[in-house]
Write a protein that holds these residues in place. Structure first.
Motif, PDB file in Angstrom:
ATOM      1  N   LEU A 162       0.765  -1.211  -0.052  1.00  0.00           N
ATOM      2  CA  LEU A 162       0.020  -0.232  -0.238  1.00  0.00           C
ATOM      3  C   LEU A 162       0.946   1.331   0.123  1.00  0.00           C
ATOM      4  O   LEU A 162       1.766   1.514   1.112  1.00  0.00           O
ATOM      5  CB  LEU A 162      -0.993  -0.024   1.021  1.00  0.00           C
ATOM      6  N   ASN A 163       0.851   1.948  -1.211  1.00  0.00           N
ATOM      7  CA  ASN A 163       1.599   3.116  -1.393  1.00  0.00           C
ATOM      8  C   ASN A 163       1.146   4.283  -0.419  1.00  0.00           C
ATOM      9  O   ASN A 163      -0.275   4.695  -0.683  1.00  0.00           O
ATOM     10  CB  ASN A 163       1.900   3.440  -2.692  1.00  0.00           C
ATOM     11  N   ASN A 221      -4.764 -10.692   7.863  1.00  0.00           N
ATOM     12  CA  ASN A 221      -5.369  -9.394   8.250  1.00  0.00           C
ATOM     13  C   ASN A 221      -5.430  -8.300   7.212  1.00  0.00           C
ATOM     14  O   ASN A 221      -6.274  -7.444   7.277  1.00  0.00           O
ATOM     15  CB  ASN A 221      -4.596  -8.692   9.517  1.00  0.00           C
ATOM     16  N   ALA A 222      -4.429  -8.273   6.288  1.00  0.00           N
ATOM     17  CA  ALA A 222      -4.176  -7.465   5.411  1.00  0.00           C
ATOM     18  C   ALA A 222      -5.251  -7.629   4.610  1.00  0.00           C
ATOM     19  O   ALA A 222      -5.887  -6.618   3.736  1.00  0.00           O
ATOM     20  CB  ALA A 222      -2.848  -7.798   4.628  1.00  0.00           C
ATOM     21  N   SER A 223      -5.672  -8.890   4.154  1.00  0.00           N
ATOM     22  CA  SER A 223      -6.849  -8.867   3.245  1.00  0.00           C
ATOM     23  C   SER A 223      -8.149  -8.504   3.857  1.00  0.00           C
ATOM     24  O   SER A 223      -8.920  -7.915   3.210  1.00  0.00           O
ATOM     25  CB  SER A 223      -7.004 -10.500   3.060  1.00  0.00           C
ATOM     26  N   LEU A 270      -8.081  -4.556   3.446  1.00  0.00           N
ATOM     27  CA  LEU A 270      -8.036  -4.197   2.320  1.00  0.00           C
ATOM     28  C   LEU A 270      -9.657  -4.300   1.954  1.00  0.00           C
ATOM     29  O   LEU A 270     -10.086  -3.655   0.608  1.00  0.00           O
ATOM     30  CB  LEU A 270      -7.088  -4.738   1.211  1.00  0.00           C
ATOM     31  N   GLY A 271     -10.022  -5.478   2.130  1.00  0.00           N
ATOM     32  CA  GLY A 271     -11.451  -5.812   1.464  1.00  0.00           C
ATOM     33  C   GLY A 271     -11.151  -6.538   0.159  1.00  0.00           C
ATOM     34  O   GLY A 271     -12.048  -6.151  -0.571  1.00  0.00           O
ATOM     35  N   ILE A 318      -6.782 -12.520  -0.520  1.00  0.00           N
ATOM     36  CA  ILE A 318      -5.207 -12.678  -0.512  1.00  0.00           C
ATOM     37  C   ILE A 318      -4.728 -13.118   1.109  1.00  0.00           C
ATOM     38  O   ILE A 318      -5.985 -13.218   1.822  1.00  0.00           O
ATOM     39  CB  ILE A 318      -4.451 -11.304  -0.657  1.00  0.00           C
ATOM     40  N   GLY A 319      -3.566 -13.365   1.364  1.00  0.00           N
ATOM     41  CA  GLY A 319      -3.145 -13.630   2.656  1.00  0.00           C
ATOM     42  C   GLY A 319      -3.891 -15.126   3.271  1.00  0.00           C
ATOM     43  O   GLY A 319      -3.419 -15.246   4.498  1.00  0.00           O
TER      44      GLY A 319
END
Length: 406
Positions: A78-79, A340-342, A345-346, A351-352
């Motif tokens: 995530l930029n 958790n990242a998935s 991000l929704g 992913i993950g």
């Protein structure tokens, strides 16, 4: 990544970048013509996600940085400071025109002095949503009215507000407005004047259970970002020791030069005498990470990669180590960088996780990361959206990066 356990003797079947089936090797039928990756005796886990990176510089340099994430097993980023050019780069990655991890991006910062009034904040949130940015980043100051509008319009428009706490309003405003995520645990060190005073530090530790409860009640995500804070102290203590770390040789030379003593912004602000105070705050942030994890606060791995001293890709493994040293179990640290990242991000498809229906972003390791978190560095191969890179291919990429760094 749904429970703290191993599944042995499994076959993972992948087609068109998506996991089709996971099951005992004795039961999974492998279609004719399938490419096999023999992984007996190794450990397969989801690729890592770093939810706080910075993609800066010309396009050519950014494409080199993307490779650094992949060779380190980071398959999603995530930029955290975006421009329209990042929307183009994101599209090029997703279309396969550029090699790199899947990228999400914020737009320009939405705070003073760029946006001051509630109406100007609202207009910018709407504009960024329509432009296609994934999140709105708050970084600095806003009036109470403008900050409330920021969060209200974000919820109305369906774009989430992340970043810093409003510097002059304090952390309670974050709870009141239910900001989606905080990008640094150090936000809890500051008062409403934006200061962190030594005399105030002992007052924070007794408040950790209360703050954790408020985070859970407000449903705020947190990136502890312990690595970035510790690196500042290490640079103040001895910059030369940081600049000779092995992973530095993979950085583009122009980036590495900017981190040197002539232009390093941290060593110009903080001499060696400041290092003990920085380390004392870092120790307090470790206690915060442990207390928040135990209370059920939703944690993410975010490293501030490409901030001075933070090497893209490699910093994700540093942060995992930091979280375990703070008292998290290896499994909880790994969840912060995967499942958790998935959820944060929704992402769709997911992913993950290593399960059917999820993107085939995978990390093959030579040793078990649940028994020792350092084993995430023992990479035998990486898969990005179904594209498999063996250890030999990763080594060739590293050699190319090192040559560019020279």
């Amino acid at each position: 990544m749904d429970r703290d356990t191993l599944l042995a003797g499994q076959t993972v079947l992948i087609r068109d970048g998506i996991i089709q089936q996971v099951g005992p090797s004795s039961r999974v039928r492998i279609p004719a013509g399938t490419t096999r990756v023999e992984a007996g005796g190794r450990y397969l886990m989801p690729g890592l996600a770093d939810m706080h990176v910075h993609m800066t510089g010309p396009r050519e340099l950014q494409e080199e940085l993307l490779k650094m994430y992949v060779v380190a097993g980071v398959t999603t980023i995530l930029n955290m400071r975006g421009t329209p050019d990042h929307l183009v780069l994101r599209a090029d990655i997703r279309a396969g025109r550029v090699f790199g991890p899947n990228m999400y991006t914020v737009g320009r910062y939405v705070n003073a002095p760029f946006f001051v009034t509630p109406d100007s904040v609202e207009q910018e949130v709407v504009a960024q949503k329509r432009a296609g940015y994934d999140f709105i980043k708050m970084h600095g100051e806003l009036s109470r009215e403008a900050y409330a509008r920021l969060n209200a319009v974000g919820k109305r428009e369906g774009i989430r507000i992340i970043g810093h706490a409003p510097r002059t309003l304090g952390i309670d405003a974050v709870f009141a407005e239910r900001q989606y995520a905080l990008a640094h645990s150090e936000e809890f060190l500051y008062d409403t004047t934006g200061s962190s005073r030594d005399a105030d530090l002992p007052k924070l530790e007794p408040r950790l259970p209360e703050l954790a409860r408020k985070m859970v009640a407000a449903d705020v995500w947190l990136m502890p970002n312990l690595t970035a804070y510790r690196i500042i102290g290490l640079m103040a203590q001895d910059l030369s020791a940081i600049l000779v770390r092995p992973e530095m040789k993979y950085l583009p030379a122009v980036v590495r030069a900017g981190w040197g003593p002539e232009s390093n912004p941290y060593t110009q602000r903080f001499g060696p005498e400041k290092a003990p105070g920085i380390f004392a705050r870092h120790a307090l942030l470790q206690k915060l990470a442990k207390a928040f994890d135990s209370a059920g606060v939703k944690l993410l791995v975010g490293t501030d990669a490409l901030n001075v001293g933070i090497v893209p890709g490699f910093s994700a493994h540093d942060e995992l180590q930091e979280l375990v040293e703070a008292g998290l179990s290896p499994y909880h640290a790994l969840r912060a960088a995967t499942a958790n990242a998935s959820a944060f991000l929704g992402s769709s498809p997911c992913i993950g996780q290593v399960r059917a229906g999820c993107v085939a972003d995978l990390l093959l390791l030579d040793a078990n990361p649940l028994s020792s978190i350092g084993n995430t560095r023992r990479i035998a191969g990486v898969m990005v959206r179904g594209r498999w890179l063996s250890r030999q291919e990763l080594d060739r990429l590293l050699e190319s990066l090192a040559a560019g760094g020279r």
